[in-house]
Structure formats: structure tokens, C-alpha cells
Design a protein around this motif. Structure first.
Motif, short mmCIF file in Angstrom:
data_model
loop_
_atom_site.label_atom_id
_atom_site.label_comp_id
_atom_site.label_asym_id
_atom_site.label_seq_id
_atom_site.Cartn_x
_atom_site.Cartn_y
_atom_site.Cartn_z
N PRO A 116 0.89 -1.29 -0.09
CA PRO A 116 -0.16 -0.02 -0.12
C PRO A 116 0.89 1.32 -0.13
O PRO A 116 1.96 1.03 0.24
N LEU A 117 0.29 2.53 -0.40
CA LEU A 117 0.87 3.58 -0.22
C LEU A 117 0.11 4.38 1.07
O LEU A 117 -0.96 4.07 1.30
N GLY A 213 -4.36 8.06 5.77
CA GLY A 213 -5.11 6.87 5.02
C GLY A 213 -4.44 5.97 4.34
O GLY A 213 -3.22 6.40 4.05
N VAL A 214 -4.72 4.95 3.94
CA VAL A 214 -4.22 3.88 3.38
C VAL A 214 -4.71 3.87 1.95
O VAL A 214 -6.09 3.72 1.87
N SER A 215 -3.91 3.58 0.94
CA SER A 215 -4.15 3.87 -0.52
C SER A 215 -5.02 2.34 -1.14
O SER A 215 -5.90 2.56 -2.04
N THR A 216 -4.59 1.32 -0.43
CA THR A 216 -5.29 0.13 -0.92
C THR A 216 -6.60 -0.14 -0.64
O THR A 216 -7.32 0.65 0.41
N ALA A 217 -7.23 -1.32 -1.00
CA ALA A 217 -8.70 -1.53 -0.73
C ALA A 217 -8.79 -1.90 0.77
O ALA A 217 -9.84 -2.00 1.23
N VAL A 226 -5.32 2.66 11.04
CA VAL A 226 -5.38 3.73 10.07
C VAL A 226 -6.30 3.34 8.62
O VAL A 226 -6.14 2.45 8.25
N LYS A 227 -7.20 4.01 8.60
CA LYS A 227 -8.31 3.61 7.71
C LYS A 227 -8.13 3.82 6.32
O LYS A 227 -6.98 4.65 5.93
N THR A 228 -8.66 3.21 5.45
CA THR A 228 -8.03 3.27 3.85
C THR A 228 -8.78 4.58 3.40
O THR A 228 -10.01 5.02 4.02
N ILE A 229 -8.52 4.79 2.20
CA ILE A 229 -9.20 6.05 1.74
C ILE A 229 -10.52 5.81 1.31
O ILE A 229 -11.27 6.67 1.62
N ALA A 230 -10.96 4.55 0.80
CA ALA A 230 -12.30 4.12 0.62
C ALA A 230 -13.23 4.24 1.58
O ALA A 230 -14.24 4.59 1.45
N GLU A 231 -12.54 3.99 2.83
CA GLU A 231 -13.62 4.04 4.01
C GLU A 231 -13.59 5.50 4.47
O GLU A 231 -14.81 5.53 5.30
N GLN A 232 -12.90 6.25 3.93
CA GLN A 232 -13.23 7.77 4.50
C GLN A 232 -13.76 8.72 3.20
O GLN A 232 -13.64 9.91 3.26
N GLY A 233 -14.93 8.01 2.56
CA GLY A 233 -15.66 8.77 1.75
C GLY A 233 -15.41 8.89 0.21
O GLY A 233 -16.05 9.17 -0.76
N LEU A 234 -14.59 7.85 -0.07
CA LEU A 234 -14.16 7.70 -1.57
C LEU A 234 -14.19 5.98 -1.84
O LEU A 234 -13.18 5.49 -2.27
N PRO A 235 -15.50 5.87 -1.98
CA PRO A 235 -15.43 4.23 -2.09
C PRO A 235 -14.93 3.73 -3.62
O PRO A 235 -15.02 4.43 -4.55
N GLY A 236 -14.18 2.52 -3.59
CA GLY A 236 -13.55 2.06 -4.64
C GLY A 236 -12.10 2.52 -4.92
O GLY A 236 -11.32 2.07 -5.84
N PHE A 237 -11.87 3.68 -4.13
CA PHE A 237 -10.33 4.05 -4.26
C PHE A 237 -9.46 3.04 -3.74
O PHE A 237 -9.49 2.46 -2.80
#
Length: 314
Positions: A116-117, A213-217, A226-237
Motif C-alpha cells: 500500500p501507499l 489513510g491507506v491507498s489500497t482496498a 489507519v483507515k483506507t481512503i475508500a473507508e473515508q468517503g471515496l468508495p472504490g479508491f
């Protein structure tokens, strides 16, 4: 004369199966990052299985293109290995006049790992998660400056895609590698950006960077809080990176198979599992056929994203 001919024929299998006693492992990035750390973990373990000295050699520059070009023009005798990452998929769509062709001149050995990034920011910027970052950038677009390890790098593409999804126009500031990018954040040149877990971990521990945030699913095992980007309002990122081994095209299939097997066995060693997990690496060594398919899909995807984001080197 006949005896000489027979002797020559008996020696052919030994010559055909001869393996280099020294193998150069050309690492496409500078010391200190995930790719370099993996290469130095891998080298002695592959050496033990191959019965050859495996020597790491950093050749950084141009998003991995410097090392890729060097290996592409090396002798296809199994004595030169390339350790590279996602630039293998990005650079063909972004760079012109390289003097080699990624798909034509490099042959897949095996994917090694995915990773992940991590989206990070300076604590002084005053944001603790992705929604707070987006709110801050929308309120004052002057702060929408992000660093990366270079134009078209995975850290660039991930940040550009993130800001596009958030509806924020950002300014990209490229650096010469991950260490320089992180130093730019610490100096205050840019307030945020994506980086590797390997580079971020010590700075998170001493409070000099904050993980947003974490870049992977899925979340990173090393930073489960640390939550994923997808969990924080950008689903599918989902924009991760990966590391793979390649050789010059024309390298005998038997040599490629032997290298792939040694790499897979090395990646499966129990003793290095915690060290891989600490920098976010998830082992994925499944041989040349799998990597060939993976590269074809990645190159098609990156070409589409580069076109959509209008990412250019000039």
C-alpha cells in the motif's frame, strides 16, 4: 576427429546448463525505500538457493527507467536481474525516446509483493484524517500542493486521483526519490502526499508525520488503526504499488524458471515475514506467466489513468 566431435557433444548439456557464478540484482530505486529493503533481504536468500553470489546494485533515476534500460541492454545469460516496481506499467505510457521497449526488451520472472501507499501530512498542518484534509484544501486551495517521487510515479498518480475524486485542483511537486519527498514535507515545502510505509514508519513513530489513510482496498497489517481512503468517503479508491523481478529478453526459459523458483522460496521464508509486514509488503511470487498477465493489465490501466489525468513529463 570423431573423438573430438563426440567429446563436444557430451559437453553440450553442461554448457547449456551453466549458470553464472555472480548475479547482479539491479535495484531501480535509491537506498532506504521498500524496493531497496526487499532487494537486500532477497539477495542472500536467493544466493543460497542458486549457488551464486547475488549482489545488489542501486541504479535509480527516471522512475525506474534508468535501471530498466541498463538491464534491457545487458547480456541475456541469467547474470542480470532487475528489481523494479510500478514504473514498469506507468513509464511505457508516459516516456518517449527511451532507447528500449519495456514489453519487448524485458522478460518477466515473477511478481514479488504488493504494497500500500500511505497518505501522510505534517502534524503542523492540523489535519488528522482524509475528510479534514479535503475540507482544509477546499477552504484554502493554496495548500493543495503535494509531493511525489516523480512525474508519473505511483505516488503522483494516487494523489492526482485522490484530489480529482475530492473535487480539488492540486499542484504536483516532484522529488528525486522517496527520501527527498519526505524531507520536502518535513521542511514544509508541501503539506501532504503519498509515500511508502517503509519511509513513513520511523517518522510516524516519532511524531514527525501523521498518517491520514491507506491507498489500497484493505488496511495495512502494520497500521491496522489507519483507515483506507475508500473507508473515508471515496468508495472504490485503490492505488497500491508492487515489486517484481525481470531479466533481459532472450534469457533462457530454464534460467528464468530457476530464478523465479529461488525468489518464491526466499519470499516464503518464515523469518523474513515480520520484516516484510513491517513495510507493508504482501508476498505474491507466482512465476513468469502470472507476472506477464499482471503487467498487461497494469499497463492498460495506467495508460487509461495517465490519459484521464492528463499527466505529462513536459
Amino acid at each position: 576427429m570423431r573423438r573430438r566431435a563426440l567429446l563436444a557433444l557430451t559437453l553440450l548439456p553442461a554448457v547449456a546448463q551453466a549458470q553464472p557464478t555472480t548475479i547482479r540484482l539491479v535495484i531501480a530505486f535509491p537506498p532506504g525505500g521498500s524496493t531497496d529493503i526487499l532487494g537486500r533481504l532477497l539477495a542472500p536468500r536467493m544466493a543460497a538457493r542458486l549457488g551464486a553470489l547475488v549482489t545488489p546494485e542501486n541504479r535509480s533515476g527516471a522512475g525506474g527507467a534508468v535501471a530498466s534500460g541498463h538491464v534491457a541492454h545487458s547480456a541475456p545469460d541469467g547474470g542480470t536481474l532487475l528489481l523494479d516496481s510500478g514504473g514498469q506499467a506507468v513509464n511505457p505510457a508516459l516516456m518517449r525516446g527511451l532507447g528500449f521497449d519495456y514489453a519487448r526488451d524485458l522478460a518477466p520472472v515473477t511478481l514479488l509483493a504488493t504494497l500500500p501507499l500511505l497518505l501522510v501530512a505534517r502534524p503542523g498542518f492540523g489535519v488528522g484524517d482524509l475528510p479534514a484534509l479535503v475540507e482544509r484544501l477546499r477552504a484554502d486551495p493554496r495548500h493543495a500542493r503535494y509531493g511525489s517521487v516523480g512525474v508519473g510515479s505511483r505516488t503522483h498518480i494516487a494523489a492526482a486521483a485522490l484530489l480529482r475524486r475530492a473535487g480539488v485542483a492540486g499542484e504536483h511537486v516532484p522529488y528525486r526519490g522517496g527520501a527527498d519527498q519526505v524531507q520536502g514535507m518535513l521542511r514544509g515545502d508541501v503539506p501532504f502526499g503519498f509515500t511508502s510505509l517503509a519511509l513513513a514508519a520511523p517518522l510516524l513513530a516519532d511524531g514527525r508525520l501523521r498518517a491520514l489513510g491507506v491507498s489500497t482496498a484493505t488496511r495495512a497489517a502494520a497500521l491496522p488503526e489507519v483507515k483506507t481512503i475508500a473507508e473515508q468517503g471515496l468508495p472504490g479508491f485503490a492505488h497500491g504499488d508492487w515489486v517484481a523481478l525481470l531479466v533481459p529478453t532472450g534469457t533462457p526459459e530454464a534460467a528464468i524458471a530457476r530464478l523465479a523458483e529461488a525468489a518464491a522460496e526466499a519470499m516464503g521464508e518464515v523469518e523474513i515475514a515480520p520484516r516484510l509486514a513491517a513495510i507493508g509488503l504482501q508476498p505474491e511470487a507466482r512465476g513468469p506467466a502470472h507476472l506477464a498477465g499482471f503487467l498487461a493489465e497494469e499497463r492498460a490501466l495506467m495508460a487509461r489513468i495517465i490519459a484521464e489525468e492528463d499527466i505529462r513529463l513536459d
